[in-house]
Design a protein around this motif. Structure first.
Motif, short mmCIF file in Angstrom:
data_model
loop_
_atom_site.label_atom_id
_atom_site.label_comp_id
_atom_site.label_asym_id
_atom_site.label_seq_id
_atom_site.Cartn_x
_atom_site.Cartn_y
_atom_site.Cartn_z
N PRO A 1 22.04 -30.01 19.86
CA PRO A 1 20.81 -30.62 20.39
C PRO A 1 21.08 -31.15 21.79
O PRO A 1 22.19 -31.58 22.10
N VAL A 2 20.04 -31.10 22.62
CA VAL A 2 20.16 -31.57 24.00
C VAL A 2 19.04 -32.57 24.28
O VAL A 2 17.91 -32.39 23.84
N VAL A 3 19.39 -33.62 25.01
CA VAL A 3 18.42 -34.60 25.48
C VAL A 3 18.42 -34.56 27.00
O VAL A 3 19.47 -34.41 27.62
N MET A 4 17.23 -34.68 27.60
CA MET A 4 17.14 -34.67 29.07
C MET A 4 16.99 -36.10 29.58
O MET A 4 16.08 -36.82 29.17
N HIS A 5 17.88 -36.47 30.49
CA HIS A 5 17.90 -37.83 31.04
C HIS A 5 17.68 -37.74 32.54
O HIS A 5 18.48 -37.14 33.25
N GLY A 6 16.58 -38.31 33.03
CA GLY A 6 16.24 -38.19 34.45
C GLY A 6 16.57 -39.44 35.23
O GLY A 6 16.73 -40.53 34.66
N VAL A 7 16.67 -39.28 36.55
CA VAL A 7 16.96 -40.41 37.42
C VAL A 7 15.98 -40.52 38.59
O VAL A 7 16.16 -41.35 39.47
N SER A 8 14.95 -39.67 38.62
CA SER A 8 14.08 -39.65 39.80
C SER A 8 12.60 -39.79 39.47
O SER A 8 11.76 -39.54 40.34
N LEU A 9 12.25 -40.17 38.26
CA LEU A 9 10.84 -40.31 37.92
C LEU A 9 10.20 -41.43 38.74
O LEU A 9 9.04 -41.37 39.12
N SER A 10 10.98 -42.48 39.01
CA SER A 10 10.54 -43.61 39.84
C SER A 10 9.25 -44.21 39.27
O SER A 10 8.27 -44.40 39.99
N ILE A 11 9.31 -44.53 38.00
CA ILE A 11 8.10 -44.95 37.29
C ILE A 11 7.55 -46.27 37.84
O ILE A 11 6.35 -46.54 37.70
N GLY A 12 8.39 -47.06 38.49
CA GLY A 12 7.93 -48.35 38.99
C GLY A 12 7.52 -48.34 40.45
O GLY A 12 7.14 -49.38 40.99
#
Lengths: 333, 268
Positions: A81-92
């Motif tokens: 299984p793979v999970v995708m972890h992002g660092v650039s969504l910049s939700i705030g």
């Protein structure tokens, strides 16, 4: 597709609606060769392989990347299984949501079919400039309204719950009128999003701001926690930095035991992003999580080590360095 | 108190441009005995600088080794100040560095000195092509038709295109020993003056660097995905002042190998 999308959190625990993945590590390019010769080699005796249950990828390293990294991702997906972890969504961020980025994320989601996708409770840039860092938010009602609206929007586009991680922070704003855990509770409650509890980040931020990390963990919305992160920080004397470059310290294992007692069997991921050891060493470190759950307290206490007299303190940079450009597989004719 | 938008613009200027109003800092950020507001902001500002610098050093590692830390960092910081990242991916961070080096090269009149000053921008371009080659689609997962000389001769209308992992460029320097040394983690020699054409390509997911004969470079540069290959062959013969039959013999021997290695592909 998951049935949970934007809106107030349903009564069912999010962790119950998503798979429990066990113990995983981040997929890093320095381990590709080892993985091909061991875990991904179908002729390899499974009993000889170290036990990794799943992998997490940094989404940005695989978006628009069709080279060896994508090949490896596809090989890993066949078996884990793979999970995708992002660092650039910049939700705030106050900038408009970056639709180009979200569309690219969607393309990768369709390809990878991850167990879930995650990013951080932070902002990464303003006025179109990306700092490639996880910057802190003021915890105010206005920030909450802004982030709730954007989380709902992203969840509607992606048609799945976002899992958001508590960041390591080095400063707090005077305008904040709620604690980080209060902000997280309200965010999860109003959007139905999940929480990626980075235990090391709690340890780092608690030290930097002088609050009680156990109280922080006890105050979180436990039914929204679907994953935990573990990592090793650097102690700089006056503060700690989230470097992901060393073993998990004993204090973090202790907090992890507490967190797991509140959210049993929560999927656990070890992060190691600088000075990355060989894969078997990484797995040895991961196995300490299993040890911790059996009641043992692994690791050693992290303490400040001042530089030798006359020597300057080493330069310390926080993660993430999601940089995957080294020509690792290059050779010239 | 700043609203969220104002606060983020202020914070961005402090981190990216290092423009910091001390009064506003103390009104905005909590300082403690453990760590002052300025020190706390400094962690983000210094982290920003060092993180992006580290990425530039990694992407342009050969140039970094040749110029040394001080000179490379000075170029890289000027570049980052002029063109801060506006992409979600760090892959885009260094895209404009070769052009930036070319645009900011000091003006000199002496031709030999001018050529020497072009070394950094040309090596940066080569390193950028290598990174682009890593991430391209390539042909590793494509079904490659086996070609031979006789098949080629009977297909004058075939059209070839460069793979998206192949890059041809002309340089004034012999960079091959530099890249060899880099890949073998040896001391990198300073490149000698030796005008040549180079090919960066990917084969079996490995990035290769190859010197090209002038006719090979001209032919690959003509593989635009539109012209028939024998049209290109005639243009190359004129350009390189080669006998057309001699060039044809060279091409029908070399082109099948170039296809097999994923340097060029036949356009359907």
């Amino acid at each position: 597709m998951n049935s949970i999308v934007s809106g107030p959190a349903p009564d069912v625990a999010l962790a119950d609606a998503l798979p429990r993945l066990g113990f995983g590590v981040g997929l890093r390019n320095c381990h590709y060769e080892w993985l091909l010769k061991n875990d991904l080699d179908l002729t390899h005796e499974p009993s000889q392989s170290p036990q990794v249950d799943w992998f997490e990828i940094i989404s940005e390293n695989f978006m628009d990347n069709h080279g060896f990294a994508r090949y490896m991702l596809d090989r890993v997906r066949e078996r884990y299984p793979v999970v995708m972890h992002g660092v650039s969504l910049s939700i705030g961020s106050s900038d408009p949501l970056n639709r180009e980025y979200i569309d690219g994320l969607k393309v990768l989601i369709d390809h990878v079919k991850p167990a879930w996708i995650s990013d951080h409770i932070c902002w990464t840039g303003i006025a179109g400039v990306n700092t490639h860092d996880l910057l802190p938010l003021p915890y105010t009602e206005a920030s909450l309204r802004h982030v709730v609206q954007r989380v709902n929007e992203v969840q509607d586009i992606l048609q799945r719950p976002l899992i958001l991680e508590n960041p390591s922070t080095y400063l707090q704003f005077k305008s904040s009128d709620m604690s980080e855990w209060q902000f997280i509770n309200a965010l999860c409650e109003e959007t139905g999003c999940g929480l990626l509890l980075d235990v090391n980040n709690v340890f780092v931020s608690a030290f930097n701001h002088g609050y009680d990390p156990e109280h922080y963990i006890r105050s979180l919305p436990h039914d929204r926690i679907v994953q935990m992160h573990l990592a090793g920080p650097t102690h700089c004397g006056s503060h700690m930095i989230d470097t992901h470059d060393t073993e998990v310290p004993r204090q973090v294992w202790k907090l992890y035991q507490l967190a797991q007692s509140l959210v049993p069997d929560c999927s656990t991921l070890l992060e190691w992003d600088a000075n990355i050891p060989a894969f078997p060493v990484l797995v040895d470190e991961l196995n300490k999580a299993r040890q911790a759950l059996s009641g043992e307290l692994p690791g050693t206490d992290l303490e400040y080590q001042p530089p030798a007299s006359g020597q300057a303190a080493p330069t310390v940079v926080s993660t993430p360095i999601h940089h995957n450009l080294q020509v690792e597989y290059a050779e010239s004719d | 108190m700043l609203n969220l938008t104002e606060l983020q613009h202020w914070f961005g200027l402090a981190v990216i441009r290092r423009e910091l109003d001390p009064d506003l800092l103390h009104q905005t950020v909590v300082g403690t005995e453990q760590l002052s507001a300025q020190q706390r902001m400094g962690i983000y500002a210094e982290g920003y600088r060092l993180r992006l610098l580290e990425c530039m050093r990694a992407e342009y590692s050969c140039l970094y080794a040749l110029l040394g830390e001080s000179m490379f960092d000075s170029f890289a910081m000027e570049y980052l100040a002029a063109r801060p990242s506006n992409s979600h991916t760090l892959f885009e961070l260094g895209r404009g560095f070769p052009a930036f080096l070319a645009a900011t090269r000091p003006a000199v009149n002496d031709p030999a000195q001018l050529r020497g000053m072009k070394m950094p921008e040309q090596l940066a371009q080569l390193e950028r092509y290598r990174v682009m080659s890593i991430r391209g689609q390539g042909v590793e997962r494509a079904l490659i038709e086996e070609l031979d000389a006789s098949l080629l001769l009977f297909q004058p209308d075939w059209v070839f295109r460069l793979a998206d992992t192949s890059f041809v460029f002309d340089t004034d320097f012999d960079f091959v020993p530099c890249i060899d040394a880099l890949d073998q983690q040896k001391t990198i020699p300073f490149p000698s003056d030796r005008p040549q054409s180079l090919l960066v390509y990917r084969y079996g997911y490995r990035i290769r660097l190859q010197r090209l004969e002038p006719w090979q470079a001209a032919f690959l540069q003509g593989c635009d995905g539109q012209a028939h290959w024998q049209q290109v062959q005639r243009q190359v013969a004129d350009k390189c002042q080669l006998d057309s039959g001699e060039l044809m013999a060279l091409l029908i021997t070399w082109l099948p190998e170039a296809v097999q290695k994923g340097i060029v592909a036949v356009v359907d």
